[in-house]
Design an enzyme around this catalytic site. Structure first.
Site, PDB file in Angstrom:
ATOM      1  N   ASP A 109       6.672 -56.587  43.889  1.00 25.67           N
ATOM      2  CA  ASP A 109       7.643 -56.594  44.981  1.00 25.67           C
ATOM      3  C   ASP A 109       6.892 -56.395  46.297  1.00 25.67           C
ATOM      4  OD1 ASP A 109      10.142 -56.445  46.425  1.00 25.67           O
ATOM      5  OD2 ASP A 109      11.073 -55.744  44.580  1.00 25.67           O
TER       6      ASP A 109
ATOM      7  N   ASP B 104      18.065 -54.002  41.661  1.00 29.30           N
ATOM      8  CA  ASP B 104      16.930 -54.767  42.188  1.00 29.30           C
ATOM      9  C   ASP B 104      15.683 -54.325  41.448  1.00 29.30           C
ATOM     10  OD1 ASP B 104      15.298 -56.401  43.635  1.00 29.30           O
ATOM     11  OD2 ASP B 104      15.768 -55.511  45.593  1.00 29.30           O
ATOM     12  N   ALA B 105      15.298 -55.126  40.445  1.00 27.38           N
ATOM     13  CA  ALA B 105      14.215 -54.714  39.554  1.00 27.38           C
ATOM     14  C   ALA B 105      13.186 -55.827  39.362  1.00 27.38           C
ATOM     15  CB  ALA B 105      14.781 -54.281  38.207  1.00 27.38           C
ATOM     16  N   LYS B 106      13.522 -57.053  39.783  1.00 28.76           N
ATOM     17  CA  LYS B 106      12.595 -58.198  39.710  1.00 28.76           C
ATOM     18  C   LYS B 106      11.930 -58.298  38.338  1.00 28.76           C
ATOM     19  CE  LYS B 106      12.816 -58.736  44.442  1.00 28.76           C
ATOM     20  NZ  LYS B 106      13.056 -57.458  45.028  1.00 28.76           N
ATOM     21  N   ARG B 107      12.729 -58.161  37.274  1.00 29.90           N
ATOM     22  CA  ARG B 107      12.171 -58.216  35.938  1.00 29.90           C
ATOM     23  C   ARG B 107      11.908 -59.656  35.515  1.00 29.90           C
ATOM     24  NH1 ARG B 107      11.756 -53.315  37.175  1.00 29.90           N
ATOM     25  NH2 ARG B 107      12.449 -51.648  35.789  1.00 29.90           N
TER      26      ARG B 107
END
Lengths: 300, 300
Positions: A109, B104-107
């Site tokens: 991120d 919001d973890a952008k996995r």
């Protein structure tokens, strides 16, 4: 003395004679009945205790025979905060057993969020990994906090380069100026990879290299001669040992330059799906003996 | 009746008259003295309680004035399992207040690991988000479990397309067959985006669109006419309200088609850095009033 992730890991693979990494992926349906508690549903509070029991029994058996362990964050996250509590216990237990821990979390991120994720490496967070897997899609600047933490604390990181899933062709393999995207990611890592190289000649900045073809391993190795390769998918996912070490480099200690991860085949051999402790122990011991022997032959 | 993430969110932005998303990023150095406990270091067990107190006080004040909340996993993870416990409390509190939650973890990962991450959306894990941010670098197949869970449970996902950090040029913007990589990601989402479109005309498959230039918004909108845009970086990160909604579409309800997230400027206004509860409350109320008013004008 600040440790050095790559030097310490390579020293251990030389001592063991193989580069086996134990993937710690607590798939709930695969946990042997021996460890079951309650419904074994992800949301059942007792499930985390079952996972804790599994690793408390498995880690001391695995520890003498593996180079490093790699817990997969997703399987612990799925159990909620109790799962993270178990993950922290597993990391502490691995450290007590003298094992380094690669936290497989594929984080990535921007800005202050990247700083927060770097807490896994910089000494600030309760959970301290020796290395972390990260995703660089957002850009090279997102890696800076991880690289800084790796340098300051002697930790490592593995940047996602190439995976071997069917969808790898969608984006990773797309050609940009005559080279696939993953080669551009490798190129972007080169300077930091050199900067993090230790006395062993290997760098604490590595790449996830789940390559399918020999040419892909060669392309990554050519661009990043000092990078450790984290090679997933050995065992259950089907790659034979010789294929897994194709990006390794021959030297006085045989083939070296990375670790090869086996998860399901190692932790959940089918013969170990039982409620008999003795049977489970023998199945686990046999699985780790088989995997380490195959890899020992592959790197000889 | 199965809910529909996009329909419910659009219905709420229409009711409010603006698309403000409150980013919940508990940056430790920014937490007002009012909530401090102990050393406020990430590894101090008391810090999670301070973060819990902050949100217990802030969420009821924010709830009537925001379209949705977006906790950033990294800041909770940094506090260890106690941080995840607080994250679960924050999600529960938001739901009690009638708010949807974008985690919001952008996995992003392959196979069974992706299935485990989809636990955040499929009803299996203790922490249930209404939508999740995900990273598609590994390939389109890695999105399948999230898309399946979104369809079955009426949840949403936001795929990382374009960010506005300096490093966005490294990979996202690289040209492949005449279009930037992020456009290819958008193209790969098109069929699923259509399949997840609801009665409102908007799809529960959205994209993270932190675009800098009008042309980038236009390119994404052209390729994904029904996708909700999650636009980060409004407020502290500097983008004016009018720029943030450039990818929105004019209809009978004004400009719509996404949410605009403000984190630091909303949760940590400088006037609220105090140990006076009344001063903090007024600063928070003023910050949310200002942001919602700016966005209301921008979409009018």
């Amino acid at each position: 003395v600040v440790p050095h992730f790559a030097d310490d890991l390579i020293s251990r693979t030389r001592r063991l004679g193989h580069p086996l990494c134990a993937g710690l992926d607590p798939h709930l349906p695969l946990i042997p009945p021996l460890f079951h508690r309650g419904s074994m549903a992800a949301a059942d509070p007792r499930t985390a205790a079952a996972v804790a029991d599994l690793f408390a029994a498995a880690l001391p058996r695995l520890a003498p025979h593996v180079a490093v362990v790699k817990p997969q964050s997703a399987f612990f996250e799925r159990l909620g905060w109790r799962g993270i509590q178990v993950l922290e216990e597993v990391v502490a237990q691995a450290h007590d057993l003298g094992l380094a821990v690669i936290l497989d979390a594929k984080r990535g991120d921007i800005g202050s969020t990247a700083d927060a994720y770097a807490g896994y490496l910089d000494g600030s967070a309760p959970l301290q990994a020796d290395a972390l897997t990260v995703n660089a899609y957002i850009g090279r600047d997102t890696l800076a906090p991880f690289i800084d933490a790796a340098a300051a604390q002697g930790r490592g990181l593995f940047v996602l380069a190439k995976t071997s899933n069917p969808g790898a062709a969608d984006f990773q393999d797309r050609s940009i100026d005559g080279a696939p995207l993953y080669a551009h990611i490798a190129d972007a890592l080169r300077a930091s990879c050199t900067a993090l190289t230790g006395a062993s000649g290997w760098s604490s900045l590595g790449v996830v290299a789940g390559a399918t073809h020999a040419a892909e391993h060669a392309l990554l190795r050519e661009r990043l001669p000092n990078a450790l390769f984290l090679v997933p998918g050995y065992g259950a996912q089907g790659a034979p040992a010789a294929d897994a070490v194709r990006g390794f480099v021959r030297g006085p200690h045989g083939l070296e330059g990375g670790v090869v991860s086996s998860s399901r085949a190692l932790l959940f051999p089918s013969a170990g799906h039982t409620d008999d402790a003795g049977v489970w122990e023998r199945a686990l011991d046999a699985a780790v003996a088989r995997a380490s022997e195959e890899l020992r032959e592959a790197v000889a």
